[in-house]
Design an enzyme around this catalytic site. Sequence first.
Site, PDB file in Angstrom:
ATOM      1  N   PRO A  53     -47.756 -36.577  98.288  1.00  0.00           N
ATOM      2  CA  PRO A  53     -46.380 -36.124  98.238  1.00  0.00           C
ATOM      3  C   PRO A  53     -45.541 -36.796  99.317  1.00  0.00           C
ATOM      4  O   PRO A  53     -45.854 -36.715 100.498  1.00  0.00           O
ATOM      5  CB  PRO A  53     -46.488 -34.622  98.470  1.00  0.00           C
ATOM      6  CG  PRO A  53     -47.909 -34.293  98.212  1.00  0.00           C
ATOM      7  CD  PRO A  53     -48.672 -35.504  98.636  1.00  0.00           C
ATOM      8  N   GLU A  54     -44.519 -37.475  98.880  1.00  0.00           N
ATOM      9  CA  GLU A  54     -43.548 -38.079  99.777  1.00  0.00           C
ATOM     10  C   GLU A  54     -42.254 -37.282  99.621  1.00  0.00           C
ATOM     11  O   GLU A  54     -42.254 -36.239  98.973  1.00  0.00           O
ATOM     12  CB  GLU A  54     -43.353 -39.561  99.423  1.00  0.00           C
ATOM     13  CG  GLU A  54     -44.690 -40.320  99.414  1.00  0.00           C
ATOM     14  CD  GLU A  54     -44.565 -41.790  99.085  1.00  0.00           C
ATOM     15  OE1 GLU A  54     -43.480 -42.361  99.304  1.00  0.00           O
ATOM     16  OE2 GLU A  54     -45.548 -42.377  98.612  1.00  0.00           O
TER      17      GLU A  54
END
Length: 272
Positions: free
Chosen positions: A2-3
């Site tokens: 997850p960015e």
Amino acid sequence: MPELPEVETVVRGLRGPLKGRTFIDVWLDWPGSLAFPTPNEFRTQLPGQTVLGIRRRGKYILCDLTDSVLIIHLKMTGRLYVVPDTARHEADRWVHFRFQLDNGHQLRFSDPRKFGRVYLTPEPDWIIGKLGPEPLDDSFTLDAFQRQIARRKGTLKPLLLNQRFIAGIGNIYADEALHRAGLHPLRTADSLTEDEQARLYESIRAVLRQGIQYEGASINWYRKPDGSKGESQEHFRVYGRTDAPCPVCGTPVRRIVVGGRGTHFCPTCQTR
DNA sequence: CGGACAACCTGGCGGC
DNA sequence: TGCCGCCAGGTTGTCC
């Protein structure tokens, strides 16, 4: 995984189910994922606190409570979602935290690789205080970016991954931003012309905005809080597309290792 | 300050 | 099918 776009999507999805709810109990089976405080203090302090709001800072999820902040970092494989109590948690064998809400639902934190971290603290600054600017904030202007990058001289790829430089960019969107800007990942910050700085600035914002628009990239583990996949991965130009044609010029995308990270780029569009 | 690398963990996938 | 090696979206600490 997850960015910024994935974390933003999770935060938006959790806001409705969590806002105004009160935690009444908490269960955990992997203390190593609880960064602070101790499990006993955690189980004592959390119940009774109400969720005032939920927000994102870089890749951190911050849940503002009555008298402290619950902070969660998903790292590579973390997932966060709300389900009715009756949903069998055994159906997801990687659930390590269950937060009991006051409305018959539970917030669950699932994390196969156990890299994710949970914090509960009244003063979150020691966790998020050293993060760089939020790239989509109005205060992150081209001018601010140019002043910031002018003080750096290192290789672009690792620089974009440095959370003290800019918060929220990870391996996917770093590669996508560099391709969009037409900059080779091994270029150095001190080699950029003003025009190239401007292209990089616009590209970072564009790929992150687009990532949010497509509700994140579900290459492997990432899911939205409702369990469905994002579709950002359908729009990658270079990330994970080794040997596939560059969508701009048709040259096969190359993969190299930079700073220990897999790095994808077009040898024609991205000049050194 | 910057680069290289190990460490934290487990699962998925390709190859044989 | 089984086993093996490799790869993985993140971050921190250590060493040079």
